[in-house]
Design a protein around this motif. Structure first.
Motif, PDB file in Angstrom:
ATOM      1  N   VAL A   1       0.847  -1.207   0.000  1.00 53.33           N
ATOM      2  CA  VAL A   1       0.000   0.000   0.000  1.00 53.33           C
ATOM      3  C   VAL A   1       0.878   1.250   0.000  1.00 53.33           C
ATOM      4  O   VAL A   1       0.614   2.219  -0.736  1.00 53.33           O
ATOM      5  N   ILE A   2       1.939   1.231   0.798  1.00 55.92           N
ATOM      6  CA  ILE A   2       2.817   2.410   0.885  1.00 55.92           C
ATOM      7  C   ILE A   2       3.490   2.691  -0.461  1.00 55.92           C
ATOM      8  O   ILE A   2       3.517   3.834  -0.937  1.00 55.92           O
ATOM      9  N   GLN A   3       4.006   1.637  -1.060  1.00 52.79           N
ATOM     10  CA  GLN A   3       4.684   1.840  -2.356  1.00 52.79           C
ATOM     11  C   GLN A   3       3.708   2.397  -3.393  1.00 52.79           C
ATOM     12  O   GLN A   3       4.029   3.321  -4.149  1.00 52.79           O
ATOM     13  N   TRP A   4       2.500   1.829  -3.411  1.00 52.83           N
ATOM     14  CA  TRP A   4       1.499   2.312  -4.370  1.00 52.83           C
ATOM     15  C   TRP A   4       1.145   3.767  -4.088  1.00 52.83           C
ATOM     16  O   TRP A   4       1.023   4.575  -5.010  1.00 52.83           O
ATOM     17  N   GLN A   5       0.997   4.098  -2.795  1.00 48.88           N
ATOM     18  CA  GLN A   5       0.618   5.477  -2.474  1.00 48.88           C
ATOM     19  C   GLN A   5       1.685   6.445  -2.957  1.00 48.88           C
ATOM     20  O   GLN A   5       1.376   7.494  -3.528  1.00 48.88           O
ATOM     21  N   ARG A   6       2.943   6.070  -2.740  1.00 49.10           N
ATOM     22  CA  ARG A   6       4.017   6.992  -3.150  1.00 49.10           C
ATOM     23  C   ARG A   6       4.043   7.183  -4.664  1.00 49.10           C
ATOM     24  O   ARG A   6       4.310   8.265  -5.160  1.00 49.10           O
ATOM     25  N   GLU A   7       3.742   6.112  -5.391  1.00 54.36           N
ATOM     26  CA  GLU A   7       3.832   6.189  -6.853  1.00 54.36           C
ATOM     27  C   GLU A   7       2.541   6.678  -7.499  1.00 54.36           C
ATOM     28  O   GLU A   7       2.559   7.392  -8.497  1.00 54.36           O
ATOM     29  N   ARG A   8       1.406   6.258  -6.945  1.00 53.72           N
ATOM     30  CA  ARG A   8       0.138   6.510  -7.655  1.00 53.72           C
ATOM     31  C   ARG A   8      -0.954   7.154  -6.797  1.00 53.72           C
ATOM     32  O   ARG A   8      -2.048   7.404  -7.289  1.00 53.72           O
ATOM     33  N   GLY A   9      -0.682   7.356  -5.528  1.00 54.20           N
ATOM     34  CA  GLY A   9      -1.709   7.922  -4.652  1.00 54.20           C
ATOM     35  C   GLY A   9      -1.895   9.410  -4.874  1.00 54.20           C
ATOM     36  O   GLY A   9      -1.268  10.018  -5.748  1.00 54.20           O
ATOM     37  N   ARG A  10      -2.796   9.987  -4.075  1.00 51.11           N
ATOM     38  CA  ARG A  10      -3.066  11.416  -4.212  1.00 51.11           C
ATOM     39  C   ARG A  10      -2.025  12.220  -3.439  1.00 51.11           C
ATOM     40  O   ARG A  10      -1.703  11.912  -2.291  1.00 51.11           O
ATOM     41  N   HIS A  11      -1.516  13.239  -4.102  1.00 50.51           N
ATOM     42  CA  HIS A  11      -0.518  14.122  -3.463  1.00 50.51           C
ATOM     43  C   HIS A  11      -0.941  15.562  -3.709  1.00 50.51           C
ATOM     44  O   HIS A  11      -1.673  15.858  -4.646  1.00 50.51           O
ATOM     45  N   GLY A  12      -0.460  16.439  -2.857  1.00 51.73           N
ATOM     46  CA  GLY A  12      -0.725  17.865  -3.076  1.00 51.73           C
ATOM     47  C   GLY A  12      -2.068  18.335  -2.558  1.00 51.73           C
ATOM     48  O   GLY A  12      -2.468  19.465  -2.839  1.00 51.73           O
ATOM     49  N   LEU A  13      -2.797  17.491  -1.822  1.00 48.75           N
ATOM     50  CA  LEU A  13      -4.032  17.984  -1.211  1.00 48.75           C
ATOM     51  C   LEU A  13      -3.655  18.983  -0.110  1.00 48.75           C
ATOM     52  O   LEU A  13      -2.597  18.841   0.522  1.00 48.75           O
ATOM     53  N   PRO A  14      -4.495  19.986   0.134  1.00 49.84           N
ATOM     54  CA  PRO A  14      -4.068  21.095   1.010  1.00 49.84           C
ATOM     55  C   PRO A  14      -3.690  20.660   2.422  1.00 49.84           C
ATOM     56  O   PRO A  14      -2.948  21.360   3.101  1.00 49.84           O
TER      57      PRO A  14
END
Ligand code: SF4
Length: 368
Positions: A7-20
Motif C-alpha cells: 500500500v505504501i509503495q502504491w501510495q508513493r507512486e500513484r496515490g493522491r498528493h498535493g491535497l491542502p
C-alpha cells in the motif's frame, strides 16, 4: 512484500498528493480535514477547508470564536453536528489540554466528535502511531480483499474488519510510514476500489484479493437492506423587506442545528393565512417551484412562498422552542446570503432567486 509495504509503495507512486492538508503534521489541520472528509468527497471539501483555515488558522482562534461565527464556514457542507462538535472539541483542547492536541489515540478518541478511526488517523498522520483506520472506503477494500460478508454496520462484521486492520500493522516487523500507509488505504478506497466500478486492473492488491479472484466484486461488501425513506413536507416563507430576508437561527440540536433557516409552515395554506393575518387581507404570498432535499433518513419536500413586504412584519414565535425566540430571529441582507450560515438547499433557493450582488429581486413585482 507485506500488505502495508504494498500500500505504501502504491501510495508513493500513484496515490493522491498535493491535497491542502497533506504534508502537515499539525494535528489541528489534520483533524479539521478528517472531520470535513467524513461522508464528503475531497473535491467538495477543498474550498471549505481553505476558507475555514483562513478564518480560523489555529485551534485557539476556533476555540475563542462563537458558534455563530463558525457556522457560516460550514454552511453547505452538511452533517452540521460535525461543525458543532468541532467547535466544542476546540474548546475542550484549549481548556483541558492547554491548547495542545493529545498524542495518544485513546485520548484523541475521548474528544467530542472524534471516533476511533478518526482518532487513529490523526495519531498516524501526526505522530506516526501504528494505529489502523477503518472508514467506509477502507471497510469496502477489506470486505473485498478478504471476502468478508455481512452488513458492515453490524458489530460482529465491524469487529472482524478491525481485526484485519490491526493484523496488517501488528504483523509487520519493518518500519511503517504510517502517513503513507493511512493515506494509501484512503486513496485506494476512494479512487481504485470504488463502490460501483472497482479498477482491479490497476489495483496493487489484485493478486491476493479474494473478491477479484472469485469475481465477487459486485457482491461485496454485502448490500444493506434498504428501508423505504419517509417523506416530509414543509412550506418555507421568503419574507423580504427592504432588501433583507427574515430568518431564524435554529437550536443547536437536530437537522440544520445552529443554522439560519426560513420561517416554516405545515403547508402553503397555513403560510398564506399567516401572511394575510399579519400583513393584511390584500397581501398575497406567491408560490415558487417546490423541490426536494434528501437527508440520511428522510426526504424533505420544500414548498417556498414569497412576499415582498412594504411594512415591517411582527416577528414570529418558533414552534417547540422554549428559549427566547426573539433573539433567534434576524434580518439578513440579500447581499450577505451567500456568506451566511444557511443550509445548502436554502442557500441555493435564495441566491438563485435574488441577485446577491445588487440585492435586487430577479423578476417579481412588489405585491403590496
Ligand atoms: S482487486 Fe479490485 S476488488 Fe480487490 S481491492 Fe483491488 S480494486 Fe478492490
Amino acid at each position: 512484500m507485506s500488505f502495508a509495504g504494498t500500500v505504501i509503495q502504491w501510495q508513493r507512486e500513484r496515490g493522491r498528493h498535493g491535497l491542502p492538508w497533506q504534508g502537515s503534521r499539525d494535528p489541528y489541520r489534520v483533524w479539521l480535514s478528517e472531520i470535513m472528509l467524513q461522508q464528503t468527497q475531497v473535491a467538495t471539501v477543498i474550498p471549505y477547508y481553505v476558507r475555514f483555515l483562513s478564518r480560523f488558522p489555529t485551534l485557539k482562534s476556533l476555540a475563542e470564536a462563537s458558534q455563530e461565527e463558525v457556522m457560516p464556514y460550514w454552511a453547505g457542507l452538511g452533517y452540521y453536528a460535525r461543525a458543532r462538535n468541532l467547535h466544542r472539541c476546540a474548546k475542550v483542547v484549549l481548556d483541558d489540554w492547554h491548547g495542545l492536541f493529545p498524542e495518544n489515540a485513546n485520548d484523541i478518541a475521548s474528544l467530542p466528535g472524534i471516533g476511533p478511526s478518526t482518532a487513529n488517523a490523526i495519531a498516524a498522520f501526526c505522530y506516526n502511531a501504528r494505529q489502523p483506520i477503518l472508514d467506509g472506503n477502507v471497510k469496502r477494500v477489506f470486505c473485498r480483499y478478504y471476502a468478508i460478508e455481512g452488513d458492515t454496520q453490524k458489530k460482529a462484521v465491524e469487529n472482524r474488519l478491525w481485526d484485519v486492520a490491526w493484523q496488517h500493522l501488528e504483523g509487520a516487523t519493518d518500519n511503517i510510514d504510517m502517513a503513507a500507509y493511512t493515506q494509501g488505504l484512503m486513496d485506494l478506497g476512494a479512487t481504485v476500489c470504488t463502490r460501483g466500478k472497482p479498477a482491479c486492473g490497476v489495483c496493487p492488491l489484485a493478486d491476493e484479493c479474494v473478491a477479484r479472484i472469485e469475481g465477487r466484486q459486485a457482491q461485496l461488501p454485502t448490500a444493506r437492506l434498504r428501508k423505504s425513506v419517509p417523506q416530509r413536507q414543509v412550506c418555507v416563507l421568503i419574507l423580504e423587506h427592504e432588501d433583507r430576508i427574515l430568518m431564524y437561527r435554529r437550536a443547536d440540536k437536530g437537522i440544520w442545528g445552529g443554522l439560519l433557516t426560513l420561517p416554516e409552515f405545515a403547508d402553503r395554506q397555513a403560510c398564506s393565512s399567516y401572511v394575510q393575518h399579519s400583513l393584511g387581507e390584500s397581501v398575497t404570498a406567491m408560490p415558487l417551484a417546490a423541490f426536494e432535499h434528501v437527508f440520511t433518513h428522510f426526504r424533505l419536500h420544500i414548498e417556498p412562498m414569497l412576499v415582498h413586504a412594504k411594512a415591517m412584519p411582527a416577528l414570529m414565535p418558533a414552534a417547540g422552542d422554549s428559549t427566547d425566540h426573539t433573539s433567534r430571529w434576524q434580518w439578513v441582507e440579500l447581499g450577505a446570503l451567500a456568506e451566511s450560515a444557511l443550509p445548502a438547499p436554502l442557500k441555493t433557493l435564495l441566491t438563485g432567486y435574488f441577485d446577491a450582488e445588487t440585492g435586487v429581486a430577479s423578476d417579481t413585482p412588489r405585491l403590496f
